[in-house]
Motif scaffolding. Structure first.
Motif, PDB file in Angstrom:
ATOM      1  N   THR A  20      52.508  18.950  58.711  1.00 10.90           N
ATOM      2  CA  THR A  20      51.903  19.511  59.939  1.00 10.90           C
ATOM      3  C   THR A  20      50.565  18.838  60.213  1.00 10.90           C
ATOM      4  O   THR A  20      50.243  18.468  61.349  1.00 10.90           O
ATOM      5  CB  THR A  20      51.672  21.035  59.784  1.00 10.90           C
ATOM      6  OG1 THR A  20      52.818  21.612  59.186  1.00 10.90           O
ATOM      7  CG2 THR A  20      51.391  21.701  61.105  1.00 10.90           C
ATOM      8  N   TYR A  21      49.804  18.650  59.141  1.00 13.59           N
ATOM      9  CA  TYR A  21      48.493  18.011  59.271  1.00 13.59           C
ATOM     10  C   TYR A  21      48.658  16.551  59.705  1.00 13.59           C
ATOM     11  O   TYR A  21      47.987  16.067  60.614  1.00 13.59           O
ATOM     12  CB  TYR A  21      47.760  18.111  57.927  1.00 13.59           C
ATOM     13  CG  TYR A  21      46.417  17.453  57.905  1.00 13.59           C
ATOM     14  CD1 TYR A  21      45.308  18.097  58.457  1.00 13.59           C
ATOM     15  CD2 TYR A  21      46.238  16.190  57.348  1.00 13.59           C
ATOM     16  CE1 TYR A  21      44.060  17.498  58.442  1.00 13.59           C
ATOM     17  CE2 TYR A  21      44.999  15.577  57.333  1.00 13.59           C
ATOM     18  CZ  TYR A  21      43.917  16.232  57.883  1.00 13.59           C
ATOM     19  OH  TYR A  21      42.673  15.634  57.873  1.00 13.59           O
ATOM     20  N   ASN A  54      42.371  18.056  63.996  1.00 10.66           N
ATOM     21  CA  ASN A  54      42.841  19.146  63.130  1.00 10.66           C
ATOM     22  C   ASN A  54      41.661  19.958  62.601  1.00 10.66           C
ATOM     23  O   ASN A  54      40.645  19.376  62.202  1.00 10.66           O
ATOM     24  CB  ASN A  54      43.580  18.572  61.915  1.00 10.66           C
ATOM     25  CG  ASN A  54      44.983  18.097  62.253  1.00 10.66           C
ATOM     26  OD1 ASN A  54      45.656  18.686  63.085  1.00 10.66           O
ATOM     27  ND2 ASN A  54      45.421  17.032  61.607  1.00 10.66           N
ATOM     28  N   SER A  55      41.813  21.274  62.548  1.00  8.09           N
ATOM     29  CA  SER A  55      40.748  22.084  61.942  1.00  8.09           C
ATOM     30  C   SER A  55      40.862  21.999  60.420  1.00  8.09           C
ATOM     31  O   SER A  55      41.931  21.677  59.884  1.00  8.09           O
ATOM     32  CB  SER A  55      40.865  23.545  62.382  1.00  8.09           C
ATOM     33  OG  SER A  55      42.004  24.132  61.791  1.00  8.09           O
ATOM     34  N   ASN A  56      39.755  22.317  59.751  1.00  5.78           N
ATOM     35  CA  ASN A  56      39.792  22.370  58.292  1.00  5.78           C
ATOM     36  C   ASN A  56      40.804  23.419  57.835  1.00  5.78           C
ATOM     37  O   ASN A  56      41.467  23.263  56.812  1.00  5.78           O
ATOM     38  CB  ASN A  56      38.390  22.694  57.768  1.00  5.78           C
ATOM     39  CG  ASN A  56      38.318  22.587  56.267  1.00  5.78           C
ATOM     40  OD1 ASN A  56      38.869  21.656  55.688  1.00  5.78           O
ATOM     41  ND2 ASN A  56      37.668  23.539  55.634  1.00  5.78           N
ATOM     42  N   GLY A  57      40.956  24.488  58.637  1.00  7.29           N
ATOM     43  CA  GLY A  57      41.926  25.540  58.299  1.00  7.29           C
ATOM     44  C   GLY A  57      43.342  24.999  58.243  1.00  7.29           C
ATOM     45  O   GLY A  57      44.135  25.394  57.386  1.00  7.29           O
ATOM     46  N   LEU A  58      43.659  24.082  59.146  1.00 10.13           N
ATOM     47  CA  LEU A  58      45.014  23.513  59.147  1.00 10.13           C
ATOM     48  C   LEU A  58      45.234  22.658  57.896  1.00 10.13           C
ATOM     49  O   LEU A  58      46.321  22.614  57.346  1.00 10.13           O
ATOM     50  CB  LEU A  58      45.215  22.667  60.412  1.00 10.13           C
ATOM     51  CG  LEU A  58      46.661  22.403  60.774  1.00 10.13           C
ATOM     52  CD1 LEU A  58      47.358  23.692  61.187  1.00 10.13           C
ATOM     53  CD2 LEU A  58      46.731  21.385  61.908  1.00 10.13           C
ATOM     54  N   LEU A  59      44.153  21.999  57.448  1.00  3.15           N
ATOM     55  CA  LEU A  59      44.266  21.176  56.233  1.00  3.15           C
ATOM     56  C   LEU A  59      44.458  22.054  54.996  1.00  3.15           C
ATOM     57  O   LEU A  59      45.266  21.753  54.126  1.00  3.15           O
ATOM     58  CB  LEU A  59      42.990  20.328  56.083  1.00  3.15           C
ATOM     59  CG  LEU A  59      42.915  19.430  54.848  1.00  3.15           C
ATOM     60  CD1 LEU A  59      43.964  18.319  54.921  1.00  3.15           C
ATOM     61  CD2 LEU A  59      41.526  18.816  54.704  1.00  3.15           C
ATOM     62  N   THR A  60      43.702  23.169  54.961  1.00  3.40           N
ATOM     63  CA  THR A  60      43.668  23.926  53.701  1.00  3.40           C
ATOM     64  C   THR A  60      44.571  25.169  53.701  1.00  3.40           C
ATOM     65  O   THR A  60      44.592  25.901  52.727  1.00  3.40           O
ATOM     66  CB  THR A  60      42.219  24.365  53.361  1.00  3.40           C
ATOM     67  OG1 THR A  60      41.737  25.149  54.431  1.00  3.40           O
ATOM     68  CG2 THR A  60      41.318  23.181  53.141  1.00  3.40           C
ATOM     69  N   GLY A 108      49.701  16.244  63.323  1.00  4.17           N
ATOM     70  CA  GLY A 108      48.549  16.501  64.195  1.00  4.17           C
ATOM     71  C   GLY A 108      47.673  15.258  64.309  1.00  4.17           C
ATOM     72  O   GLY A 108      47.252  14.862  65.395  1.00  4.17           O
ATOM     73  N   ARG A 109      47.452  14.623  63.166  1.00 10.96           N
ATOM     74  CA  ARG A 109      46.617  13.412  63.161  1.00 10.96           C
ATOM     75  C   ARG A 109      47.287  12.296  63.952  1.00 10.96           C
ATOM     76  O   ARG A 109      46.650  11.599  64.739  1.00 10.96           O
ATOM     77  CB  ARG A 109      46.390  12.933  61.723  1.00 10.96           C
ATOM     78  CG  ARG A 109      45.348  13.736  61.018  1.00 10.96           C
ATOM     79  CD  ARG A 109      44.927  13.060  59.752  1.00 10.96           C
ATOM     80  NE  ARG A 109      44.025  11.946  60.046  1.00 10.96           N
ATOM     81  CZ  ARG A 109      43.289  11.353  59.131  1.00 10.96           C
ATOM     82  NH1 ARG A 109      43.340  11.738  57.890  1.00 10.96           N
ATOM     83  NH2 ARG A 109      42.487  10.365  59.454  1.00 10.96           N
ATOM     84  N   ALA A 110      48.620  12.154  63.726  1.00 13.87           N
ATOM     85  CA  ALA A 110      49.349  11.083  64.414  1.00 13.87           C
ATOM     86  C   ALA A 110      49.289  11.282  65.931  1.00 13.87           C
ATOM     87  O   ALA A 110      49.241  10.317  66.697  1.00 13.87           O
ATOM     88  CB  ALA A 110      50.795  11.042  63.923  1.00 13.87           C
ATOM     89  N   GLU A 111      49.290  12.563  66.355  1.00 12.32           N
ATOM     90  CA  GLU A 111      49.221  12.845  67.802  1.00 12.32           C
ATOM     91  C   GLU A 111      47.782  12.772  68.314  1.00 12.32           C
ATOM     92  O   GLU A 111      47.510  13.071  69.470  1.00 12.32           O
ATOM     93  CB  GLU A 111      49.776  14.256  68.090  1.00 12.32           C
ATOM     94  CG  GLU A 111      51.287  14.340  67.945  1.00 12.32           C
ATOM     95  CD  GLU A 111      51.781  15.785  67.862  1.00 12.32           C
ATOM     96  OE1 GLU A 111      51.014  16.711  68.215  1.00 12.32           O
ATOM     97  OE2 GLU A 111      52.929  15.971  67.416  1.00 12.32           O
ATOM     98  N   GLY A 112      46.847  12.412  67.429  1.00 12.31           N
ATOM     99  CA  GLY A 112      45.443  12.265  67.838  1.00 12.31           C
ATOM    100  C   GLY A 112      44.714  13.593  67.973  1.00 12.31           C
ATOM    101  O   GLY A 112      43.644  13.657  68.569  1.00 12.31           O
ATOM    102  N   LYS A 113      45.304  14.685  67.414  1.00  9.42           N
ATOM    103  CA  LYS A 113      44.643  16.003  67.519  1.00  9.42           C
ATOM    104  C   LYS A 113      43.471  16.082  66.545  1.00  9.42           C
ATOM    105  O   LYS A 113      43.513  15.470  65.479  1.00  9.42           O
ATOM    106  CB  LYS A 113      45.629  17.115  67.140  1.00  9.42           C
ATOM    107  CG  LYS A 113      46.573  17.500  68.239  1.00  9.42           C
ATOM    108  CD  LYS A 113      47.311  18.769  67.843  1.00  9.42           C
ATOM    109  CE  LYS A 113      48.595  18.892  68.627  1.00  9.42           C
ATOM    110  NZ  LYS A 113      49.652  19.541  67.886  1.00  9.42           N
TER     111      LYS A 113
END
Ligand code: AQP
Length: 342
Positions: free
Chosen positions: A122-123, A133-139, A126-131
């Motif tokens: 998911t992370y 990402n919040s730290n919450g999505l990472l952790t 998100g990065r590939a789509e240039g979003k």
């Protein structure tokens, strides 16, 4: 209300294995949630000490309106009661009622290499789509691990889409136990026989955030509308073209709503039946299957205060378990006053 096998004075004293699973109140329960996970929530409540969490802290990664999140959290309690969870046989809790989940997450954060989290699909998507990402999505997989093991749960009923996250929870537990001693069991996934359910677009996982769901408690007309809009076999253009049930999401879903699905799939394969007919039948069956649950949900929703009563009872049941775990963890990692301190 039931009692989990826990004596508040001595902490957990059960020999029954414990189950935990969390569900995000990020939207209405859908067929993927039901077939992939909720079926097992219900099945396991008699065999295990079962705890089910409405994980509102997780949903904050996608729901950004406070009133909306509170409403969705209450709605998810009703969904779980309507599909068959019984507060006399399991505990239903709200994650945010227990700041200890976040405390344990932080403790795990000090153990988990960032590179493990950056592997999260998911992370990465998100990065590939240039979003941004919040730290919450990472952790959030770290919070997920904390949610499970704070109750020392050994079984986790989840959909197959969660396999990688659960493996990460196991790695986190191993890393923690290596550093501080064998405190946590490694949790095992418990799957239903459903695959990862595809959305009505036939392309992606059915997912609240993708807007491609069939909500199980939607009005019958809405269920019909959504099923009729489902993408089927893209190669079946004309009514007389033979279909490929193995790639047709409608045919695949029939498996769960009637014993005659092989005949239905054969009808598609031989072009004996058309997609419209097969979709109409699926819509009718989904509506009928969930009708008693929808009616039960409506009755429960009309009972003022019922949801908060269920959550309060769940909280009272699990608090001694979680407090015992956190006392053990704090002692092991060296925070707080510590055991035996005057
Ligand atoms: N499509 C699916 N197929 C099988 N199982 C699924 N689950 C979700 N979607 C499918 C399972 O349902 C449980 C609860 O999921 P969740 O709501 O906590 O999180 P999720 O997997 O992220 O669900 P969504 O709908 O995709 O939510 P959003 O869009 O908010 O992220 C889990 O056990 C999950 O495996």
């Amino acid at each position: 209300m039931s009692q989990l096998a826990v004596d508040p004075a001595t902490g957990p004293a059960t020999t029954r294995e414990r189950v935990f699973s969390g569900i995000q109140p990020s939207g209405a329960s859908h067929l993927g949630n039901y077939l992939g996970a909720q079926v097992n929530y219900v099945a396991l409540q008699d065999q295990y000490d079962a705890i089910y969490g409405i994980v509102d802290l997780h949903a904050m990664t996608t729901v950004h309106d406070g009133e909306e999140l509170r409403r969705l959290t209450r709605d998810m309690v009703l969904d779980l009661l309507a599909v068959g969870l019984d507060p006399d046989r399991c505990a239903i809790i709200r994650q945010s009622d227990f700041p200890e989940h976040s405390e344990l997450m932080w403790i795990f954060d000090t153990v988990v290499p960032v590179s493990w989290l950056e592997r999260n699909p998911t992370y990465k998507e998100g990065r590939a789509e240039g979003k941004e990402n919040s730290n919450g999505l990472l952790t959030y997989p770290v919070l997920q691990a904390a949610d499970i093991v704070i109750y020392k749960a050994s079984r986790v009923p989840v959909g197959k889409d969660q396999a990688a996250h659960l493996e990460l929870s196991r790695e986190i537990v191993r890393a923690f136990n290596r550093r501080y001693g064998e405190i946590f069991p490694e949790p095992q996934a418990v799957y239903t026989d459903a695959p990862v359910v595809l959305g009505i677009d036939g392309a992606r996982k059915m997912s609240k955030s993708a807007g491609n769901t069939i909500p199980i408690f939607a009005e019958p007309d809405e269920i019909h509308r959504l099923v009729m809009s489902m993408v089927t076999d893209p190669q079946r253009i004309k009514r007389s073209d033979p279909g490929r049930p193995e790639v047709c999401n409608v045919c695949q879903l029939h498996r769960f709503f009637g014993g005659d699905y092989l005949q239905i799939q054969d009808g598609e394969r031989t072009a004996r039946t058309g997609c419209v007919q097969t979709k109409q039948l699926l819509a009718e069956r989904i509506v009928e299957f969930f009708r008693p649950m929808r009616e039960k949900r409506a009755r429960l929703a009309a009972e003022a205060g019922h949801v908060e009563e269920v959550l309060a009872a769940g909280a009272a049941q699990v608090r001694p378990i979680l407090e015992a775990t956190m006392a053990e963890v704090r002692a092991a990692v060296g925070i707080g006053r510590g055991p035996g301190t005057a």
